[in-house]
Scaffold this active site. Structure first.
Site, PDB file in Angstrom:
ATOM      1  CB  CYS B  39      -5.428  -2.136   4.998  1.00  0.00           C
ATOM      2  SG  CYS B  39      -5.104  -2.607   3.407  1.00  0.00           S
ATOM      3  CB  CYS B 108      -1.321   0.234  -2.198  1.00  0.00           C
ATOM      4  SG  CYS B 108      -2.060   0.583  -0.818  1.00  0.00           S
TER       5      CYS B 108
END
Lengths: 422, 150
Positions: B39, B108
């Site tokens: 990302c 994440c």
């Protein structure tokens, strides 16, 4: 806390007069428009009235050219697939701009798997399609050209009339997606040379659950939903009568208030961008400057060294509703294809948010947004960002205002992740 | 709207709004900075290590709400652990402590684990004597049948 809604490109509140007009069609006038008795005839009349109201908004030659669908996605699917299938004996080639909405691009991709071919016309750094590129892409096998009126991400107004003239000259049907412009910019399908044009009333204070597709009688179209002969056999399925009635009222009011809404939003758009530019260092507008080449009600900005979803969340916690094209917001973990197509640096695409204004946005709202964004959202996130710190120390450089010190963010990101950013 | 709706659960939102251990350690013993190829997010973790134990940790993150919350939580969890324990840290601990993350945001927490391990590697590179000790212990562990996974 003040609440400022700046996501009018996603949805708008329903007009009270549209809501009032819709109410009788839930309980009292509940009939099916296909029924031949009083109940059916009553709603048939209501649908006919709405058809005329929607035709007037885009200056369609006849109300019969208006087809009701369920939403913008269905309209785009019907326009692309319906025209392609209707003309497959004539040819198999489509021309679209590379920054169309996913409902257009994914419909085209679907057709490509069935033997159709497509040329995706490139855009410039502001998202503008060059009409001559469209002309060059058209072959004797081309059966449809699709270019949107206004880009949903960056607000670029495309040179539709010029493209329409080229399509007319070449005898190719021209489909215009007007989802981001209907109700905000004047639309005249005859002047545009549009054979088909789609829009959604919920983007201009009408209800959700209804979409509109204009189709000129000369453009051949086959149905992609098979069933009864509603909408002249072009779209089977029971009509969503209350939504259609509300859409008609929203279109009538939009047409009446078009100049006023345009003047109001374009003034505030300018004020918002000027305010942000003056108060937030290292910020960039994506798409054309406010003015004749940009839709009046939307801004797409990139704030350097901070990520878009974080900005969106921080705005939301301060009562400000915005959208973002950052990869962190998308379910596919990819940045907006529009930002990629205009060649925006990955770091800036990652730090992107979209603010879209409405007819009820006020000067005080804009003051509040500029204040909160520049004094709370950006400093708080930059304080947390290793990139901001590394920029201060000259390790990485700014893309927006390069200092000549340090490597680019993108190079840095590739170095620390071991892979180039996409 | 009278109610408040949140994109993430309350724990994640709390760590996003009130991040723990945010910042840098000027005299850090180990610093790790990693980026997510998926990302484009970037995370940096700094560690203070004394007598083989992590005495302090700080983070800085360029990323979304869950990336900020993941790094905040990782620094909370890691404080007080030995270098050996920290080397076995798993992103799942972050996910669990945060009360879960949306499936698309699990990466994440992986980034937080990678940033921590990069900081530990940096420390071990500067302290080869500790690295040797860690390696020796690992080897002993592997040779002991009782502790091997049966």
């Amino acid at each position: 806390m003040r609440r400022v809604y700046l996501d009018h490109l996603s949805a708008t509140p329903l007009l009270p007069e549209a809501f009032e007009a819709m109410k009788p069609y839930f309980i009292e006038a509940f009939g099916n428009a296909s029924s031949l008795h009083q109940y059916g005839l009553q709603v048939r009349d209501a649908i006919a009235r709405a058809r005329s109201q929607l035709a007037a908004l885009i200056n369609a030659p006849s109300a019969e050219d208006i087809i009701f669908t369920s939403d913008g996605t269905e309209s785009a699917n019907l326009a692309i697939k319906g025209v392609a299938y209707a003309n497959q004996r004539r040819g198999n080639h489509l021309v679209v701009s590379e920054i169309e909405h996913p409902s257009v691009l994914n419909s085209v991709e679907f057709l490509e798997k069935q033997g159709f071919t497509c040329t995706r016309v490139k855009v410039d750094g502001e998202g503008m399609v060059n009409p001559e590129d469209v002309r060059a892409a058209i072959t004797d096998k081309t059966i449809l050209v699709a270019v949107h009126h206004v880009n949903h991400d960056i607000g670029t107004i495309e040179p539709i009339r010029e493209i329409g003239r080229i399509c007319a000259e070449k005898g190719v049907p021209f489909y215009v997606d007007a989802e981001a412009s209907a109700g905000w910019l004047p639309i005249d399908v005859q002047q545009m040379g549009a054979s088909l044009l789609s829009f959604s009333p919920h983007k201009f204070y009408g209800p959700k659950g209804v979409g509109v597709l204009y189709r000129n009688k000369k453009a051949r179209l086959v149905s992609i939903l098979h069933g009864g002969v509603q909408e002249g056999g072009r779209r089977s399925g029971t009509e969503n009568v209350p939504a259609i009635v509300g859409a008609g009222v929203a279109a009538e009011v939009a047409l009446r208030e078009l100049n006023q809404r345009f003047a109001h939003t374009s003034r505030l758009q300018k004020k918002l961008w000027e305010g942000l530019k003056a108060n937030v260092p290292y910020i960039k507008l994506n798409g054309p400057e406010p003015g004749p080449r940009r839709a009046p009600h939307t801004l797409n900005i990139s704030t350097e060294f901070i990520e878009g979803e974080g900005q969106l969340l921080m705005c939301d916690l301060n009562g400000i509703a915005v959208a973002s094209g950052s990869s962190c917001v998308s379910k596919s973990l990819k940045i907006s294809h529009v930002l990629a197509a205009i060649g925006l640096d990955h770091a800036l695409a990652q730090g992107n948010i979209i603010m879209s204004l409405g007819k009820d946005t006020t000067d005080e709202d804009i003051d509040y947004v500029v204040e909160k964004f520049s004094k709370v959202v950006v400093p708080k996130l930059r304080n947390m960002s290793p990139m901001w710190d590394e920029f201060q120390r000259g390790i990485i450089d700014s893309v927006i205002s390069p200092t000549g010190r340090g490597r680019s963010f993108t190079e840095h990101a590739a170095a620390v992740s071991g892979k180039p950013a996409h | 709207m009278s109610e408040t709706y949140t994109l993430y659960n309350q724990t994640v939102m709390d760590h996003f709004m009130n991040p723990r251990n945010m910042g840098d350690l000027p005299d850090a013993d180990g610093v790790g900075e990693v980026g997510a190829a998926a990302c484009g997010d970037i995370m940096k973790i700094s560690l203070k290590i004394q007598d083989g134990k992590i005495t302090d940790a700080r983070f800085k993150t360029f990323g979304c709400g869950s990336a900020i919350a993941s790094s905040s939580m990782a620094t909370e969890l890691i404080k007080g652990r030995t270098v050996e324990e920290a080397l076995n840290f798993s992103n799942q601990e972050v996910v669990d402590a945060l009360g879960g993350l949306p499936p698309v945001k699990i990466h994440c927490s992986v980034l937080a684990e990678e940033a921590l391990k990069a900081a530990l590697e940096d420390y071990l590179k500067k302290h080869p004597e500790v690295a040797a000790k860690v390696q020796q212990k690992e080897a002993e562990k592997a040779a002991t049948p009782e502790t091997a996974n049966a």
